[in-house]
Scaffold this motif. Structure first.
Motif, mmCIF file in Angstrom:
data_model
loop_
_atom_site.group_PDB
_atom_site.id
_atom_site.type_symbol
_atom_site.label_atom_id
_atom_site.label_comp_id
_atom_site.label_asym_id
_atom_site.label_seq_id
_atom_site.Cartn_x
_atom_site.Cartn_y
_atom_site.Cartn_z
ATOM 1 N N SER A 1 24.037 -67.585 3.254
ATOM 2 C CA SER A 1 24.076 -68.223 3.127
ATOM 3 C C SER A 1 25.110 -69.371 3.519
ATOM 4 O O SER A 1 26.632 -69.015 4.037
ATOM 5 C CB SER A 1 23.922 -68.686 1.727
ATOM 6 N N CYS A 2 24.894 -70.755 3.589
ATOM 7 C CA CYS A 2 25.707 -71.475 4.420
ATOM 8 C C CYS A 2 25.367 -72.857 3.762
ATOM 9 O O CYS A 2 24.209 -73.483 4.221
ATOM 10 C CB CYS A 2 25.658 -71.703 5.974
ATOM 11 N N GLU B 1 30.612 -70.796 4.368
ATOM 12 C CA GLU B 1 29.425 -69.924 4.568
ATOM 13 C C GLU B 1 29.605 -68.740 3.795
ATOM 14 O O GLU B 1 30.930 -68.797 3.134
ATOM 15 C CB GLU B 1 29.562 -69.137 6.087
ATOM 16 N N SER B 2 29.374 -68.300 2.962
ATOM 17 C CA SER B 2 29.343 -67.174 2.127
ATOM 18 C C SER B 2 28.009 -65.566 2.010
ATOM 19 O O SER B 2 27.379 -65.889 2.942
ATOM 20 C CB SER B 2 29.070 -67.440 0.814
ATOM 21 N N GLY B 3 28.437 -64.771 1.419
ATOM 22 C CA GLY B 3 27.841 -63.535 1.430
ATOM 23 C C GLY B 3 28.116 -62.604 2.812
ATOM 24 O O GLY B 3 26.649 -61.509 2.852
ATOM 25 N N THR C 1 32.386 -65.472 8.521
ATOM 26 C CA THR C 1 32.398 -65.255 7.002
ATOM 27 C C THR C 1 32.726 -63.935 7.883
ATOM 28 O O THR C 1 31.158 -63.634 8.838
ATOM 29 C CB THR C 1 31.031 -65.272 6.050
#
Length: 124
Positions: free
Chosen positions: A21-22, A6-8, A118
């Protein structure tokens, strides 16, 4: 080896927007349902949104009308666009994948793989 990254996540104010996002790897992405769960401090892990391989979607009641889940199979990526964020949206958000239909994305017991999470924090 299946990986979901994950990010964001971040810290924003009430009313703001954020996109998570993943990216998945190690499995045939187009055959899986993917989506998002969240867990607030001291709370249970709950389903936020899911999307199956046909593009059908599911949303938890608390996020309907504010969050949108989408997927880009060419990029093995699932997104969560979050709008009109509230302090009660504060939680660790986890990417999830299930080798099956959308129903599996409605309960944590139906998920086959998890990302590490995240953190999303909403505060004034």
């Amino acid at each position: 080896q299946v990986l979901l990254v994950e990010s964001g996540g971040g810290s924003v104010q009430p009313g703001d927007s954020l996109r998570l996002s993943c990216v998945g790897s190690g499995f045939i992405y187009t055959r899986w349902s993917v989506g998002w769960f969240r867990q607030a401090p001291g709370g249970e892990r709950e389903a936020v949104a899911g999307i199956d391989m046909e593009g059908r979607t599911y949303y938890g009641d608390s996020v309907k009308g504010r969050f949108i889940v989408s997927r880009d199979d060419a990029a093995n990526t699932v997104y969560l666009q979050m709008s009109r964020l509230k302090p009660e949206d504060t939680a660790m958000y986890y990417c999830a994948a299930a080798e099956g239909g959308l129903a599996q994305m409605k309960e944590k017991e139906g998920v086959d793989y998890w990302g590490k999470g995240t953190l999303v924090t909403i505060s004034a």
